[in-house]
Write an enzyme that holds these catalytic residues in place. Structure first.
Site, PDB file in Angstrom:
ATOM      1  N   LYS B  69      44.502 122.114  64.310  1.00  0.00           N
ATOM      2  CA  LYS B  69      43.756 123.452  64.970  1.00  0.00           C
ATOM      3  C   LYS B  69      43.670 124.493  64.100  1.00  0.00           C
ATOM      4  CE  LYS B  69      43.091 126.032  69.380  1.00  0.00           C
ATOM      5  NZ  LYS B  69      43.453 126.275  70.916  1.00  0.00           N
ATOM      6  N   SER B 144      40.506 126.022  74.506  1.00  0.00           N
ATOM      7  CA  SER B 144      39.916 126.448  73.083  1.00  0.00           C
ATOM      8  C   SER B 144      40.141 125.381  71.832  1.00  0.00           C
ATOM      9  CB  SER B 144      40.722 127.576  72.638  1.00  0.00           C
ATOM     10  OG  SER B 144      41.909 127.369  72.559  1.00  0.00           O
ATOM     11  N   SER B 168      44.211 125.049  76.865  1.00  0.00           N
ATOM     12  CA  SER B 168      43.481 124.822  75.915  1.00  0.00           C
ATOM     13  C   SER B 168      43.462 123.483  75.087  1.00  0.00           C
ATOM     14  CB  SER B 168      43.486 125.813  74.810  1.00  0.00           C
ATOM     15  OG  SER B 168      42.909 127.060  75.184  1.00  0.00           O
TER      16      SER B 168
END
Lengths: 95, 481, 471
Positions: B69, B144, B168
């Site tokens: 990420k 996310s 997330s």
């Protein structure tokens, strides 16, 4: 909690953010809705409960006083928008 | 073995083949890089692709490719947090997890798209555009860590690193039909994870199945001298034929109330049935503080975010106006106003409100009291049970563009995941069915540092089912290209 | 007699003398090239995290115990938020809710000054103004150097009391070795909170004065600000609560510009730092190993060494003097002599050279050797002074220096007797005067003998020989 434009503008200033007039209205509505929901906590009578800032059990996670290498100055300066060979250049603090 | 089939294997399976020398690390990387090229346009899962990053050594993950990420610091590789303000930021140091994975021989293939600064539940707040769900590119991949879940679901990487502050990792895993674990708070070093809510953030792996997650996590977890909240933690990869016979599983009544869609209820209760069939003992319990978790979470997370993000002023790093006639205040305000998107600003405002003079006790401190009670609720249940099971999200992936206009509705959809972060517990999401053709996940929660136990339970479930092996139809990612 | 009373409280920032910074491993050494003692942690790069230096906690505890504080057993760190380019995270890690030390005090002449709290925090960086390019430059080297902030109650009423309080705190911290406490280098920074009021009235509006760089300027700043406030009151003007910057050259202060919203610091517990518990064992250990404080020395020196209260006060005012005295006295076994040499000789040489006593570094063995040589009559006092000056200049070998410079006292009986004989023979008049009862001339005759010996005679031996010759 009453959220109005003045409060929104004050919080924006604290946050280092400028909101245009239209944004200010929208943000005030958003805050009103979310903070209104947060106010459901008012129903809880929990003043006697100790606030829990950390979940971990571990305490005193300290380090020894030993010097470790710093990073090269080039790495300190590399991402700065404005810099000299030695320093980060910052906008004038006043004026 | 042809290239196409390599990318359909789990990380755990690839690991076995690599270890036996049946395939080479370069072969594997090449196959996945080619899949990244094929699927990037459709999914927008990546922000940066690092082609040819090949410094494989011997190690537990030797030759296994992965992506991280874009809020995890990578030396020399742009790390943007999907924000305009960091869109040109190139870190000078590696996060501890990146070092650990490199040390175990894994290869970094790129940086994954996400909600800006991990604030969002749909990966639509990214400065680099929304992530699209490989199962239906008209839908969100969740957030996310939408890029991480989408990349794994689309076969672009065998595993990915996400971060989870309030769901997330788990929620996008649920929406994309993959397995993802948020480890116990403190199990994985946060050093190098660009902070959103420091008391809640954890890095964790997303993969097709629990064994792959365990394999990746075993190389990531453990005490780090640079993170004063990290602790010793060993992860065991679930053995073949692992059993959950006699394990006690709690079902919280509050989590199966009205807000839950019928489809999700059916899938999750189906998983419960399967677990019972495997010998687990299931009972209903009460978690009365659950209903206050969202309010407490958004106060705490926003307050920490407001604090953590105050450093972004464009002076030491980040995008800045260069007009020399502007003074310091003008530069800071302009950089922040232009550099942050709407959702980030909203949370900075909420957080600064909750911390500001006169409101601290009524909001921030009160939220910390709720957190204490919530942790007690969980401790009470865990005195009697090994696991808690509940939905990961109230529904399946929403259509793109549906969620952004009503922030409160979006926050409320995190109701099943945020309590876990507040209590610092480990939890994973595993696929447990389809609803109107879209994946649904069940959330398995454990005691602090029982990460290996929930992974073992999930592996037992996955040994008996094949929901985790279901894949989006090949055509889905080619729609709208 | 003035109608007004000055009320002063102090906020004293002290840099702790750890090797590495409080939350990272960068060096705390003063000076050096800009931006070379910096890492991701102290420059607040995204994703970096703090780790607490255990030595900084120990030093803060030592300071707290020395200043008679209660110790908070479950202390925490909080974040204090404001935007400024010398603060790279835009928050300072500090302690608001649970400071490490509370409710202490320091005693000065005739009164007790209470200490509200001592908390730990991190230092900020330095802004440098480049006059050539008219740009503001940032140096992050000082970022993250450990600080304690000592906050007193508004218990002081005069400039003298303020100076005495600062002196007492400085001497205690120096004795502990927890800080360099150098005001000029900024390792001790004293901010003065001052208000005036008519006697018997409520406290007035206070101002905070920064940028005070020496004990002398503290006294002047207190006097100056007190005068300014009284003038405002007497001309019917209002005092504004503000932060002012002291300008030592102009002997006056200026209001500093502050941003409007700057005062809402939005403190919150720092989630990155685990709580720390101070245990009884830890405190016991620190108490047991706590260096002796000036207050204890004040009692011990007269008792153990037989020093006067006056000499004791001079010695305990500087840690360097105590160290030198105790070290040298142990070797010479002549504590009074040793004290006299420090107070009479060392300090007057330093004064004459304008060198501060807190930077004195004198080898105790060599210093003791000088005292012993003089006491034994191997060199005379004047020669001893000369050796001392040389030792203050450079690291000489005392005995070699005496020899090279021919400073040995001439004590051989025959040489002295010869000189005495010569002087007695050449000064028959004076000798006669002495013998007829004029003792004054003895000194003159001594001087003549010393001259004959080129100043190198041992006065005691001379005196004895001369007395015998004159009988």
């Amino acid at each position: 909690m009453e959220i109005n434009r003045e409060l929104t503008a004050h919080i924006a200033a604290l946050s280092g953010i400028r909101l245009a007039e239209a944004e200010l209205d929208q943000m005030t509505r958003d805050l009103r809705s979310v903070i209104g929901y947060m106010d459901t906590l008012e129903a809880l009578d929990i003043a006697s409960v100790a606030p829990m800032s950390h979940v971990q059990e571990r305490v005193n996670y300290t380090r020894e006083d030993a010097v470790r290498p710093s990073i090269p100055r080039g790495d300190v300066l590399v991402n700065a928008a404005r810099k000299t060979d030695e320093y980060v250049v910052t906008p004038k603090t006043f004026g | 073995m042809n290239k196409a089939s390599l990318t359909e294997l789990t990380a755990f399976e690839l690991h076995g083949l690599l270890k036996n020398g049946d395939i080479s690390a370069d072969e594997v990387s090449a196959a996945f890089l080619s899949e990244i090229k094929n699927k990037q346009t459709a999914t927008n899962a990546f922000i940066t692709v690092c082609e040819g990053a090949a410094d494989a050594v011997n190690g537990t993950l030797a030759g296994l490719p992965y992506a991280a990420k874009d809020n995890i610091s990578t030396k020399g590789i742009r790390t943007t947090c999907a924000s305009r303000i960091l869109s040109d930021y190139v870190p000078v140091y590696d996060a501890t997890v990146i070092e650990n994975l490199r040390g175990s021989g894994a290869r970094l293939l790129g940086k994954l798209n996400m909600d800006e600064f991990a604030m969002g539940s749909t990966s639509e707040t990214s400065y680099f555009g929304a992530v699209r769900n490989p199962w239906d590119v008209g839908r969100s991949a969740g957030g996310s860590s939408g890029g991480a879940a989408a990349a794994v679901a689309a076969g672009m990487v065998p595993f990915a690193l996400g971060s989870d502050t309030g769901g997330s990792i788990r929620q996008p895993s649920s929406f994309c039909g993959v397995t993802g674990i948020k480890p116990t708070y403190g199990a994985v070093s946060r050093y190098g994870l660009i902070a959103y809510g420091s008391s809640l953030d954890q890095i964790g792996p997303v993969a097709r199945d629990a064994r792959s997650c365990a394999l990746a996590l075993s190389a990531m977890a453990g005490e780090d001298l640079r993170d004063g909240t990290s602790e010793k933690c060993e992860i065991t990869v679930p053995a073949e034929g692992v059993s959950i016979k006699g394990k006690r599983i709690a079902l919280p009544k509050e989590a199966f109330a009205d807000a839950l869609s019928a489809g999700v209820r059916e899938c999750v209760l189906g998983a419960v049935k399967t677990l019972e069939g495997l010998g687990a003992v299931v009972e209903w319990v009460r978690l009365p503080m659950l209903e206050y978790a969202v309010a407490a979470y958004y106060i705490i997370a926003s307050a920490e975010a407001a604090s953590n993000l105050s450093r972004y002023d464009g002076i030491r790093y980040g995008v800045s106006v260069l007009d020399k006639s502007l003074n310091l205040d003008e530069v800071i305000v302009r950089n922040r106003s232009e550099g942050f998107g709407r959702e980030v600003k909203r949370r900075l405002m909420l957080g600064n409100f909750a911390l500001s003079a006169g409101y601290y006790d009524a909001y921030y401190n009160k939220a910390l009291r709720v957190k204490a009670l919530l942790a007690q609720d969980f401790a009470r249940v865990f005195a009697d049970f090994d696991f808690i099971i509940m939905p990961t999200a109230p529904g399946a992936a929403p259509k793109l563009g549906e969620s952004l206009d009503d922030p409160l509705a979006m926050y409320l959809s995190d109701a099943y995941t945020v309590p876990i972060n507040l209590a610092g517990l480990p939890a994973l999401s595993m696929p447990c069915g389809l609803m109107d053709g879209m994946p649904v996940g069940a959330q398995l929660i454990g005691k602090r540092f029982a990460d290996s136990d929930i992974l073992a339970a999930a592996a037992a479930y996955q040994d008996a089912t094949d929901f985790h092996m279901k894949k989006p139809s090949a055509g889905a990612t080619e729609v709208n290209v | 007699m003035s109608l007004y009373e000055t009320v002063v409280g102090l906020e004293i920032h002290v840099e702790l003398a750890t090797e590495s910074k409080v939350f990272c491993g960068c060096s705390t050494k003063f000076g050096g090239e800009p931006n070379t003692k910096v890492c991701p942690v102290c420059m607040g790069l995204p994703g970096s995290l703090p780790r607490l230096n255990e030595k900084a906690v120990e030093y803060a505890l030592r300071a707290g115990l020395a200043l008679n504080c209660e110790i908070t057993r479950n202390a925490k760190f909080d974040r204090k938020h404001y935007f400024y380019p010398d603060l790279p995270k835009a928050y300072q890690i500090s302690q608001l809710y649970l400071p490490l030390c509370v409710n202490g005090y320091v005693d000065i002449t005739g009164k007790r000054v209470n200490i509200r709290e001592i908390h730990m925090e991190e230092d900020a960086g330095k802004l440098v103004h480049d006059l050539w390019t008219d740009e503001t430059l940032v140096d992050f080297n000082r970022c993250g150097v450990p600080l304690i902030e000592i906050v007193t109650q508004p218990d002081m009423r005069t400039a003298d009391e303020v100076v005495e309080t600062v002196r007492a705190i400085r001497a205690a911290l120096a004795a502990l070795g927890v800080s360099d406490v150098k005001m000029q280098e900024g390792s001790m920074r004293v901010d003065v909170n001052l208000s005036v009021r008519e006697f018997g009235h409520e406290f007035g509006t206070r101002t905070e004065m920064k940028n005070i760089n020496s004990l002398k300027s503290i006294a002047r700043a207190v006097a100056g600000e007190s005068k300014r406030q009284i003038e405002l009151i007497e001309t019917g003007k209002k005092i504004t609560q503000e932060t002012r910057r002291w300008d030592d050259n102009k002997d006056t202060s200026y209001a500093m510009r502050v941003k409007e919203d700057a005062h809402d610091y939005r403190y919150m517990p720092d989630p990155d730092l685990s709580p720390f518990l101070i245990t009884e064992e830890q405190l016991t250990h620190i108490r047991r190993t706590q260096p002796e404080l000036p207050e204890a020395k004040r009692l011990r020196y007269p008792k153990e060494y037989g020093l006067s209260a006056y000499d004791t006060d001079i010695l305990i005012s500087e840690r360097t003097l105590c160290v030198l005295f105790e070290g040298a006295a142990e070797i010479t076994r002549k504590p009074k002599d040793t004290a006299n040499w420090i107070i009479g000789e060392v300090l007057s040489i330093l004064k004459e050279r304008g060198e501060p006593a807190d930077e004195l570094s004198l080898d105790k063995d060599k210093f003791a050797r000088i005292i012993t040589l003089v006491a034994d009559g191997a060199i005379n006092r004047a020669a001893g002074r000369r050796v001392l000056r040389a030792l203050l200049d450079s690291d000489i070998d005392v005995d070699a220096y005496v020899k090279q410079n021919g400073l040995e006292a001439i004590g051989g009986a025959s040489v002295v007797d010869d000189a005495v004989k010569k002087v007695v023979a050449a000064n028959a008049d004076s000798v006669a005067k002495f013998r007829s009862g004029s003792e004054k001339v003895f000194g003159f005759l001594m001087g003549q003998v010393m001259k004959e010996l080129k100043g190198k005679g041992d006065p005691a031996a001379l005196k004895k020989a001369l007395e015998e010759a004159l009988l």
